[in-house]
Design a protein around this motif. Structure first.
Motif, PDB file in Angstrom:
ATOM      1  N   VAL A  17      17.944  14.257  -4.107  1.00 32.65           N
ATOM      2  CA  VAL A  17      19.098  14.909  -4.741  1.00 32.65           C
ATOM      3  C   VAL A  17      19.789  16.111  -4.243  1.00 32.65           C
ATOM      4  O   VAL A  17      18.960  16.812  -3.756  1.00 32.65           O
ATOM      5  CB  VAL A  17      18.931  15.170  -6.497  1.00 32.65           C
ATOM      6  N   ALA A  23      19.898  17.018 -11.789  1.00 32.08           N
ATOM      7  CA  ALA A  23      19.073  15.837 -11.861  1.00 32.08           C
ATOM      8  C   ALA A  23      17.619  15.904 -12.627  1.00 32.08           C
ATOM      9  O   ALA A  23      17.363  14.984 -13.210  1.00 32.08           O
ATOM     10  CB  ALA A  23      18.558  15.483 -10.266  1.00 32.08           C
ATOM     11  N   LEU A  55      11.472  14.955  -7.257  1.00 31.35           N
ATOM     12  CA  LEU A  55      13.017  15.296  -7.149  1.00 31.35           C
ATOM     13  C   LEU A  55      12.950  16.383  -5.740  1.00 31.35           C
ATOM     14  O   LEU A  55      12.609  17.498  -5.957  1.00 31.35           O
ATOM     15  CB  LEU A  55      13.895  15.887  -8.077  1.00 31.35           C
ATOM     16  N   ASP A 121      21.623   7.821 -11.766  1.00 35.12           N
ATOM     17  CA  ASP A 121      21.263   9.480 -12.186  1.00 35.12           C
ATOM     18  C   ASP A 121      22.378  10.113 -11.599  1.00 35.12           C
ATOM     19  O   ASP A 121      23.156   9.553 -10.914  1.00 35.12           O
ATOM     20  CB  ASP A 121      19.993   9.653 -11.549  1.00 35.12           C
TER      21      ASP A 121
END
Length: 139
Positions: A17, A23, A55, A121
């Motif tokens: 991300v 996120a 992430l 997302d």
């Protein structure tokens, strides 16, 4: 020499991300995961019961500068993660996601009767909620 046995489960899943804070907020506030560890500008790790969602900022993971004992890694583009939903929870997930302003991208039944719900997302990764019977698991 073969491995001692097949792995029992997936321990972690990595998603890439560009905006870690946005996120992480999605996975905490919408999905309900708990933040476990954060290195600002590089990664946020979230606990999902007995597994982890990692992430990563894909640019930051390309160059560890000797800070981390793992090889550089990363991916560009949309990834995918699927969360196991219990039988009877799918309507609740649909209602919850909708109430949080998350658009349902797809909602359908697979051959065999398992249901999946797909959303995106903030980084446009595909996030699926599915009943375990999709893959022949009991729950």
């Amino acid at each position: 020499m073969p491995p001692p046995h097949a792995p029992r489960a997936v321990l972690e899943t990595a998603l890439y991300v560009s905006d870690l804070d946005t996120a992480a907020a999605f996975y905490k506030d919408v999905i309900g995961l708990d933040e476990h560890l954060r290195v600002p500008g590089r990664h946020v790790f979230l606990r999902c019961e007995t597994s982890m969602i990692l992430l990563f900022d894909p640019e930051a993971t390309q160059d560890s500068h000797g800070k981390f004992p793992v090889p550089p890694h990363g991916a560009m583009g949309q990834g995918h993660v699927c969360f196991r939903a219990q039988p009877g929870e799918m309507d609740l997930w649909e209602e919850h996601l909708t109430s949080k302003g998350v658009a349902i991208e797809a909602d359908f039944e697979w051959p065999g009767g398992a249901r999946s719900i797909y959303v995106r997302d903030p980084a446009q990764n595909s996030v699926e909620f599915a009943e375990a019977k999709l893959w022949g698991f009991d729950t």
